[in-house]
Design an enzyme around this catalytic site. Structure first.
Site, mmCIF file in Angstrom:
data_model
loop_
_atom_site.group_PDB
_atom_site.id
_atom_site.type_symbol
_atom_site.label_atom_id
_atom_site.label_comp_id
_atom_site.label_asym_id
_atom_site.label_seq_id
_atom_site.Cartn_x
_atom_site.Cartn_y
_atom_site.Cartn_z
ATOM 1 N N HIS A 1 14.084 24.969 11.092
ATOM 2 C CA HIS A 1 15.331 25.557 10.587
ATOM 3 C C HIS A 1 16.141 26.176 11.731
ATOM 4 O O HIS A 1 16.403 27.377 11.766
ATOM 5 C CB HIS A 1 15.027 26.605 9.503
ATOM 6 C CG HIS A 1 14.312 26.047 8.310
ATOM 7 N ND1 HIS A 1 14.901 25.169 7.431
ATOM 8 C CD2 HIS A 1 13.037 26.225 7.861
ATOM 9 C CE1 HIS A 1 14.038 24.834 6.482
ATOM 10 N NE2 HIS A 1 12.898 25.449 6.730
ATOM 11 N N TYR B 1 7.998 23.519 10.178
ATOM 12 C CA TYR B 1 9.372 23.822 9.775
ATOM 13 C C TYR B 1 10.031 24.613 10.898
ATOM 14 O O TYR B 1 9.433 25.551 11.445
ATOM 15 C CB TYR B 1 9.393 24.662 8.497
ATOM 16 C CG TYR B 1 9.012 23.910 7.253
ATOM 17 C CD1 TYR B 1 9.795 22.862 6.772
ATOM 18 C CD2 TYR B 1 7.862 24.236 6.536
ATOM 19 C CE1 TYR B 1 9.445 22.160 5.638
ATOM 20 C CE2 TYR B 1 7.497 23.550 5.397
ATOM 21 C CZ TYR B 1 8.295 22.503 4.948
ATOM 22 O OH TYR B 1 7.942 21.809 3.816
ATOM 23 N N ASP C 1 16.758 29.802 4.445
ATOM 24 C CA ASP C 1 16.178 29.229 5.656
ATOM 25 C C ASP C 1 17.237 28.573 6.535
ATOM 26 O O ASP C 1 17.078 28.494 7.759
ATOM 27 C CB ASP C 1 15.120 28.175 5.310
ATOM 28 C CG ASP C 1 13.710 28.758 5.287
ATOM 29 O OD1 ASP C 1 13.481 29.760 5.989
ATOM 30 O OD2 ASP C 1 12.852 28.219 4.585
ATOM 31 N N ASN D 1 10.620 32.666 3.235
ATOM 32 C CA ASN D 1 9.420 31.829 3.059
ATOM 33 C C ASN D 1 8.888 32.004 1.638
ATOM 34 O O ASN D 1 7.738 32.372 1.420
ATOM 35 C CB ASN D 1 8.350 32.141 4.103
ATOM 36 C CG ASN D 1 7.883 33.591 4.085
ATOM 37 O OD1 ASN D 1 8.648 34.495 3.767
ATOM 38 N ND2 ASN D 1 6.617 33.819 4.426
ATOM 39 N N GLU E 1 11.667 19.569 8.142
ATOM 40 C CA GLU E 1 12.815 19.516 7.229
ATOM 41 C C GLU E 1 13.831 18.429 7.547
ATOM 42 O O GLU E 1 14.738 18.186 6.744
ATOM 43 C CB GLU E 1 13.521 20.880 7.162
ATOM 44 C CG GLU E 1 14.306 21.276 8.401
ATOM 45 C CD GLU E 1 13.470 22.022 9.419
ATOM 46 O OE1 GLU E 1 14.060 22.579 10.356
ATOM 47 O OE2 GLU E 1 12.215 22.048 9.279
ATOM 48 N N LYS F 1 5.480 27.671 9.210
ATOM 49 C CA LYS F 1 6.782 28.269 9.536
ATOM 50 C C LYS F 1 7.068 28.194 11.028
ATOM 51 O O LYS F 1 6.198 27.956 11.850
ATOM 52 C CB LYS F 1 6.822 29.725 9.067
ATOM 53 C CG LYS F 1 6.828 29.874 7.558
ATOM 54 C CD LYS F 1 7.978 29.124 6.900
ATOM 55 C CE LYS F 1 9.340 29.722 7.218
ATOM 56 N NZ LYS F 1 10.435 28.961 6.565
ATOM 57 N N ARG G 1 0.223 30.588 4.035
ATOM 58 C CA ARG G 1 -0.047 29.153 4.126
ATOM 59 C C ARG G 1 -0.713 28.835 5.462
ATOM 60 O O ARG G 1 -0.756 29.667 6.366
ATOM 61 C CB ARG G 1 1.262 28.360 3.987
ATOM 62 C CG ARG G 1 1.874 28.400 2.598
ATOM 63 C CD ARG G 1 3.242 27.747 2.559
ATOM 64 N NE ARG G 1 4.276 28.577 3.193
ATOM 65 C CZ ARG G 1 5.558 28.234 3.304
ATOM 66 N NH1 ARG G 1 5.959 27.061 2.832
ATOM 67 N NH2 ARG G 1 6.422 29.052 3.873
#
Length: 371
Positions: A96, A94, A270, A300, A118, A75, A15
């Site tokens: 996490h 993201y 995650d 992921n 998130e 990520k 991505r």
């Protein structure tokens, strides 16, 4: 503002944080965008598309981090990337952080303003920047679970939808949110027998109506989980506590009672995973076996369908990216409480309460940085 998107470096992560369409929106508003060379190739987005949208293509991630006022990623930053963050720089990705103390400490040390997709909220409720990837992961879960059930993958050799005269697979989904609902839809479409657990009666009523009684809904208790995992061929963990680590709902004791060759897909990995035996895996090496149960714990999952995921994510992040670029992070967060909820680390402090509580570290409200 100068906005940069580096190439993702996590294992098999294809991505990209910005699409050419997003770049065009930013440049139309007078912002400068730099994209690392080949950053979008894994999503089928070529450098010339970015250049035509107004971006400057640069050769290295070092240049992105050195020049950009805001770094937009998918990520979380890997260890080498975290050393390049600067004080006052905006990181939008993201994160996490609840299950990842090392990353949390590195972001604290950086002094940057780290906004996590998130934990951004919406006026209508829910988590709008997590939703598209939850949809993707939920829809992928029965697909990867079906593959893991095949004998050559270590599974029981069960076809999810069965055939006439041979039973269909029993799929148990724990959690009836976005990911769980999408997992149920796909598993049902593949012909499996689906049972879904949740602790909200309102959610169970919605699911019963949505699926017209074709999905069995059961109130989630530890006793119910312990009973149902013994019957399941495929268990999908789809629980979420926003910002916090996922609860360990499947114990090692429960795991020992599951069928040999059954499969557990942990969408919650995650946030640390929802089984005591879960640990993050990669697309290169996606599964491992504990007590005869195949675990799929890729952290992921949506990266496997990078083009779909990239466009879905950018559709959701674009309004917030524009707010941050147009106003700067302080004013944008001051004006929008929902974007403010996304601030996890800022100026060397943790600004997300669940993350602070998880690591036993001090909590500073985001508002303290907005005066």
């Amino acid at each position: 503002m100068l906005v940069g998107a580096p190439k993702e470096t996590k294992d098999n992560e294809f991505r990209v944080g910005l699409t050419p369409a997003t770049v065009a929106e930013l440049t139309h508003r007078g912002h400068t965008v730099i994209i690392e060379k080949s950053a979008g190739v894994g999503s089928g987005l070529m450098d010339d598309e970015y250049a035509n949208a107004g971006a400057e293509i640069v050769d290295t991630p070092q240049e992105i981090f050195a020049r950009a006022e805001m770094v937009v990623k998918v990520k979380e930053l890997q260890a080498a990337e975290r050393t390049m963050l600067r004080r006052g720089q905006i990181l939008f990705a993201y994160l996490h952080l609840a299950p990842d103390l090392v990353q949390t400490q590195d972001l604290i040390s950086s002094g940057s303003a780290c906004i996590a997709y998130e934990t951004v909220t919406a006026s209508s409720g829910g988590l709008p920047l997590l939703t598209p990837m939850s949809e993707v992961a939920g829809r992928l879960a029965p697909q990867v679970g079906a593959h893991a059930l095949e004998k050559e993958s270590g599974g029981r050799g069960v076809l999810l939808g069965g055939v006439p005269g041979a039973p269909v697979a029993d799929v148990l989904i724990i959690g009836g949110g976005i990911a769980g609902t999408n997992a149920a839809m796909i598993a049902l479409g593949m012909g499996a027998q689906v049972t879904l657990l949740d602790q909200s009666l309102d959610v169970l009523r919605r699911l019963a109506t949505q699926f017209g009684g074709h999905v069995r809904t059961i109130f989630s208790t530890r006793a119910a989980i312990a009973d149902l995992v013994t019957k399941a061929d495929l268990v999908i963990g789809a629980v979420l506590v926003p910002g916090a680590s996922a609860p360990k709902l499947i114990t090692r004791t429960m795991l020992k009672t599951m069928k040999q060759g059954s499969v557990f897909v942990d969408i919650a990995i995650d946030q640390g995973g929802c089984a005591e035996t879960s640990r993050p895996t990669t697309h290169s090496n996606p599964t491992f076996v504990v007590d005869g149960v195949v675990h799929y714990c890729v952290a992921n999952m949506p990266g496997a369908v990078a083009r779909t995921s990239t466009f879905a994510l950018n559709n959701a992040t674009l309004p917030f990216t524009l707010q941050l670029a147009d106003k700067g992070w302080r004013q944008a967060l001051k004006d929008d409480i929902h974007l403010r909820n996304g601030l996890n680390v800022c100026g060397g402090k943790i600004t997300c309460k669940p993350v602070a509580e998880e690591h036993g570290l001090g909590f500073t409200p985001a508002e303290a940085f907005l005066d």
